[in-house]
Scaffold this active site. Structure first.
Site, PDB file in Angstrom:
ATOM      1  N   ASP A   1      -5.458 -10.740 -41.297  1.00  0.00           N
ATOM      2  CA  ASP A   1      -6.880 -10.413 -41.233  1.00  0.00           C
ATOM      3  C   ASP A   1      -7.653 -11.136 -42.338  1.00  0.00           C
ATOM      4  O   ASP A   1      -7.102 -11.972 -43.060  1.00  0.00           O
ATOM      5  CB  ASP A   1      -7.097  -8.896 -41.247  1.00  0.00           C
ATOM      6  CG  ASP A   1      -6.821  -8.234 -42.589  1.00  0.00           C
ATOM      7  OD1 ASP A   1      -6.640  -8.940 -43.616  1.00  0.00           O
ATOM      8  OD2 ASP A   1      -6.807  -6.986 -42.630  1.00  0.00           O
ATOM      9  N   SER A   2      -8.906 -10.795 -42.492  1.00  0.00           N
ATOM     10  CA  SER A   2      -9.771 -11.468 -43.460  1.00  0.00           C
ATOM     11  C   SER A   2      -9.333 -11.255 -44.904  1.00  0.00           C
ATOM     12  O   SER A   2      -9.769 -11.962 -45.803  1.00  0.00           O
ATOM     13  CB  SER A   2     -11.211 -10.973 -43.301  1.00  0.00           C
ATOM     14  OG  SER A   2     -11.673 -11.241 -42.009  1.00  0.00           O
TER      15      SER A   2
ATOM     16  N   HIS B   1     -16.138 -16.725 -39.978  1.00  0.00           N
ATOM     17  CA  HIS B   1     -17.136 -15.736 -40.381  1.00  0.00           C
ATOM     18  C   HIS B   1     -18.500 -16.416 -40.397  1.00  0.00           C
ATOM     19  O   HIS B   1     -18.656 -17.493 -40.980  1.00  0.00           O
ATOM     20  CB  HIS B   1     -16.817 -15.196 -41.774  1.00  0.00           C
ATOM     21  CG  HIS B   1     -15.530 -14.431 -41.820  1.00  0.00           C
ATOM     22  ND1 HIS B   1     -14.300 -15.061 -41.782  1.00  0.00           N
ATOM     23  CD2 HIS B   1     -15.292 -13.100 -41.888  1.00  0.00           C
ATOM     24  CE1 HIS B   1     -13.353 -14.136 -41.835  1.00  0.00           C
ATOM     25  NE2 HIS B   1     -13.918 -12.939 -41.892  1.00  0.00           N
TER      26      HIS B   1
END
Length: 191
Positions: free
Chosen positions: A103-104, A60
């Site tokens: 996922d995040s 990110h």
């Protein structure tokens, strides 16, 4: 980005497509496109090499996310997938694939798609680099209540013909913090 924004974008794109030509011409063009796409996908599946995908990291952007969000997010996007990769007549790679990754938020994210990469050999080495794009259907718990949605992304790779380190980039889609600007790093091994 809010769900409503995606709906507006897709709604505008659909409306523009409908207004751009008459319905009968679209239907005929769409049928031809659909038949051509099915035939091309079948060719990739029949002629392509089996490929295993291993996902490992989702970076990110540090200037896009707050420190608090970065502390909350999972960047170990562990996952696995399977697909077929075909080196076409122009010496470029085309792939059909499916993956499941964390996922995040550490939830499962399901991905299925098509990728095309233009491939260049690095002179006097077995290395090659690729640049292209992918169009995928993905399903995440935090978008559209897990309903699959299309996502086109740029794609790059480096490696040898049968083993590549791959990079897909999710761009920042708004000026809001904590949205987009993610680099997914994974590997593809043809077997």
């Amino acid at each position: 980005m809010k769900v409503l924004s995606y709906k507006k974008i897709f709604g505008c794109a659909i409306a523009a497509a409908l207004l751009s030509s008459n319905a009968s011409a679209q239907e005929s063009s769409f049928d031809k496109w659909l038949d051509s796409s099915k035939n091309h996908a079948a060719e990739i599946w029949e002629k392509g090499n089996d490929a295993i995908y291993l996902s490992g990291h989702a970076h990110h952007g540090r200037s896009t996310y707050t420190k608090e969000k970065l502390a909350e997010y999972n960047e170990k996007a562990w996952g696995i997938g399977y697909g077929k990769t075909y080196r076409n007549e122009n010496n470029n790679d085309e792939s059909l694939y499916g993956l499941i990754i964390k996922d995040s938020h550490s939830h499962p994210q399901y991905i299925a798609g098509y990728a095309h990469e233009w491939v260049w050999k690095v002179p006097k080495t077995p290395l090659e680099v690729g640049l292209g794009g992918t169009i995928m259907l993905t399903s995440r718990q935090d978008y559209f209540h897990s309903i699959p949605f299309p996502l086109p992304l740029p794609l790059a790779s480096i490696g040898v013909e049968k083993a590549k380190l791959m990079f897909a980039y999710i761009p920042r889609l708004s000026k809001n913090k904590n949205n987009g600007d993610v680099l997914l790093i994974f590997a593809r091994f043809e077997i």
